[in-house]
Motif scaffolding. Structure first.
Motif, PDB file in Angstrom:
ATOM      1  N   ALA A   1       2.276  -5.076   6.814  1.00  0.00           N
ATOM      2  CA  ALA A   1       3.690  -5.362   7.040  1.00  0.00           C
ATOM      3  C   ALA A   1       4.523  -4.944   5.825  1.00  0.00           C
ATOM      4  CB  ALA A   1       3.888  -6.848   7.332  1.00  0.00           C
ATOM      5  N   TRP A   2       4.006  -5.215   4.635  1.00  0.00           N
ATOM      6  CA  TRP A   2       4.699  -4.797   3.407  1.00  0.00           C
ATOM      7  C   TRP A   2       4.877  -3.283   3.383  1.00  0.00           C
ATOM      8  CZ3 TRP A   2       2.443  -1.578  -0.267  1.00  0.00           C
ATOM      9  CH2 TRP A   2       3.223  -1.337  -1.392  1.00  0.00           C
ATOM     10  N   GLY A   3       3.787  -2.554   3.653  1.00  0.00           N
ATOM     11  CA  GLY A   3       3.857  -1.090   3.641  1.00  0.00           C
ATOM     12  C   GLY A   3       4.830  -0.562   4.670  1.00  0.00           C
ATOM     13  N   ALA A   4       4.767  -1.119   5.873  1.00  0.00           N
ATOM     14  CA  ALA A   4       5.670  -0.662   6.926  1.00  0.00           C
ATOM     15  C   ALA A   4       7.127  -0.934   6.552  1.00  0.00           C
ATOM     16  CB  ALA A   4       5.324  -1.354   8.244  1.00  0.00           C
ATOM     17  N   ARG A   5       7.410  -2.126   6.070  1.00  0.00           N
ATOM     18  CA  ARG A   5       8.787  -2.486   5.723  1.00  0.00           C
ATOM     19  C   ARG A   5       9.291  -1.682   4.520  1.00  0.00           C
ATOM     20  NH1 ARG A   5      10.615  -4.152  10.194  1.00  0.00           N
ATOM     21  NH2 ARG A   5       9.631  -6.013  10.963  1.00  0.00           N
ATOM     22  N   LYS A   6       8.430  -1.498   3.534  1.00  0.00           N
ATOM     23  CA  LYS A   6       8.832  -0.772   2.325  1.00  0.00           C
ATOM     24  C   LYS A   6       9.218   0.675   2.654  1.00  0.00           C
ATOM     25  CE  LYS A   6       7.299   0.221  -2.377  1.00  0.00           C
ATOM     26  NZ  LYS A   6       8.584   0.050  -2.994  1.00  0.00           N
ATOM     27  N   TYR A   7       8.552   1.259   3.629  1.00  0.00           N
ATOM     28  CA  TYR A   7       8.811   2.648   3.999  1.00  0.00           C
ATOM     29  C   TYR A   7       9.645   2.765   5.277  1.00  0.00           C
ATOM     30  CZ  TYR A   7       5.506   4.151   0.434  1.00  0.00           C
ATOM     31  OH  TYR A   7       4.865   4.386  -0.755  1.00  0.00           O
ATOM     32  N   GLY A   8      10.260   1.670   5.712  1.00  0.00           N
ATOM     33  CA  GLY A   8      11.172   1.724   6.850  1.00  0.00           C
ATOM     34  C   GLY A   8      10.516   1.611   8.207  1.00  0.00           C
ATOM     35  N   GLY A   9       9.312   1.086   8.280  1.00  0.00           N
ATOM     36  CA  GLY A   9       8.603   0.968   9.557  1.00  0.00           C
ATOM     37  C   GLY A   9       9.005  -0.270  10.338  1.00  0.00           C
ATOM     38  N   SER A  10       8.649  -0.273  11.596  1.00  0.00           N
ATOM     39  CA  SER A  10       8.969  -1.375  12.491  1.00  0.00           C
ATOM     40  C   SER A  10       7.726  -2.213  12.766  1.00  0.00           C
ATOM     41  CB  SER A  10       9.481  -0.816  13.816  1.00  0.00           C
ATOM     42  OG  SER A  10       8.448  -0.071  14.442  1.00  0.00           O
TER      43      SER A  10
ATOM     44  N   GLY B   1      -6.713   6.913  12.375  1.00  0.00           N
ATOM     45  CA  GLY B   1      -6.324   6.054  13.493  1.00  0.00           C
ATOM     46  C   GLY B   1      -5.059   5.249  13.209  1.00  0.00           C
ATOM     47  N   PRO B   2      -5.029   4.483  12.099  1.00  0.00           N
ATOM     48  CA  PRO B   2      -3.807   3.729  11.811  1.00  0.00           C
ATOM     49  C   PRO B   2      -2.592   4.629  11.593  1.00  0.00           C
ATOM     50  CG  PRO B   2      -5.624   2.878  10.521  1.00  0.00           C
ATOM     51  CD  PRO B   2      -6.117   4.122  11.187  1.00  0.00           C
TER      52      PRO B   2
ATOM     53  N   LEU C   1       0.165   3.036   6.648  1.00  0.00           N
ATOM     54  CA  LEU C   1      -1.162   3.418   6.171  1.00  0.00           C
ATOM     55  C   LEU C   1      -1.377   2.970   4.727  1.00  0.00           C
ATOM     56  CD1 LEU C   1      -3.833   4.910   6.676  1.00  0.00           C
ATOM     57  CD2 LEU C   1      -2.721   6.965   5.795  1.00  0.00           C
ATOM     58  N   VAL C   2      -0.385   3.158   3.880  1.00  0.00           N
ATOM     59  CA  VAL C   2      -0.479   2.704   2.480  1.00  0.00           C
ATOM     60  C   VAL C   2      -0.732   1.198   2.440  1.00  0.00           C
ATOM     61  CG1 VAL C   2       0.853   2.349   0.357  1.00  0.00           C
ATOM     62  CG2 VAL C   2       0.869   4.578   1.467  1.00  0.00           C
ATOM     63  N   GLY C   3      -0.011   0.455   3.255  1.00  0.00           N
ATOM     64  CA  GLY C   3      -0.199  -0.993   3.313  1.00  0.00           C
ATOM     65  C   GLY C   3      -1.587  -1.384   3.784  1.00  0.00           C
TER      66      GLY C   3
END
Length: 166
Positions: free
Chosen positions: A71-80, A104-105, A132-134
């Motif tokens: 969730a951190w990785g997605a939010r930090k890079y603008g993901g939903s 896959g992710p 993916l980073v997260g």
């Protein structure tokens, strides 16, 4: 090596391997090995009960590492939220293909961003990369924590006087 030591060692090895498989509750496997080893070794209310209760809390916290990191990785890079779900589903599907635990992710998050959220390609790629980073950050953190817990528990259970081979 005592029987308790060997049982925990097997559970720990299975948990360490399970760390790399998204659907396997690796931390719970390691905790179950700890409980089994403690019971076999002769459970005593003090110090075993506080140890197991503390380890239960740590197990819960470690289990949350994946969710928090992705969730951190997605939010930090603008993901939903959809990107996070896509990454988790992609990770499960990725078990069956070469390099699938990485691809896959990434593909799952990208597909979710493109086709569910309908983001432009550049934004979707950025969000997928963040997810993916997260996930990889969470995986590394979980691996290190599993390693430290295993080493501690093996040290705690080590008693050459109780060897099953001697």
């Amino acid at each position: 090596m005592s029987l308790a030591f060997l049982i925990f060692l097997v559970a720990w090895i299975l948990g360490m391997i399970g760390t790399f498989v998204p659907a396997v509750p690796a931390t719970v496997i390691i905790f179950a090995g700890t409980v089994a080893a403690t019971l076999i070794d002769g459970f005593q209310v003090w110090p075993d009960l506080p140890f197991l209760l503390t380890f239960a809390v740590i197990t819960f916290l470690i289990s949350m590492v994946d969710n928090v990191a992705s969730a951190w990785g997605a939010r930090k890079y603008g993901g939903s939220k959809q990107a996070v779900w896509g990454a988790l589903i992609g990770g499960l599907v990725g078990i069956f293909i070469p390099f699938g635990l990485i691809l896959g992710p990434l593909a799952g998050a990208l597909i979710a961003e493109l086709f569910v959220v309908r983001k432009p390609v550049a934004e979707a790629i950025r969000a997928a990369w963040g997810t993916l980073v997260g996930l990889l950050t969470g995986l590394v953190a979980k691996l290190v924590l599993h390693l430290l817990i295993g080493i501690y528990e093996l040290w705690r259970l080590w008693d050459p006087a109780k060897s099953v081979f001697g």
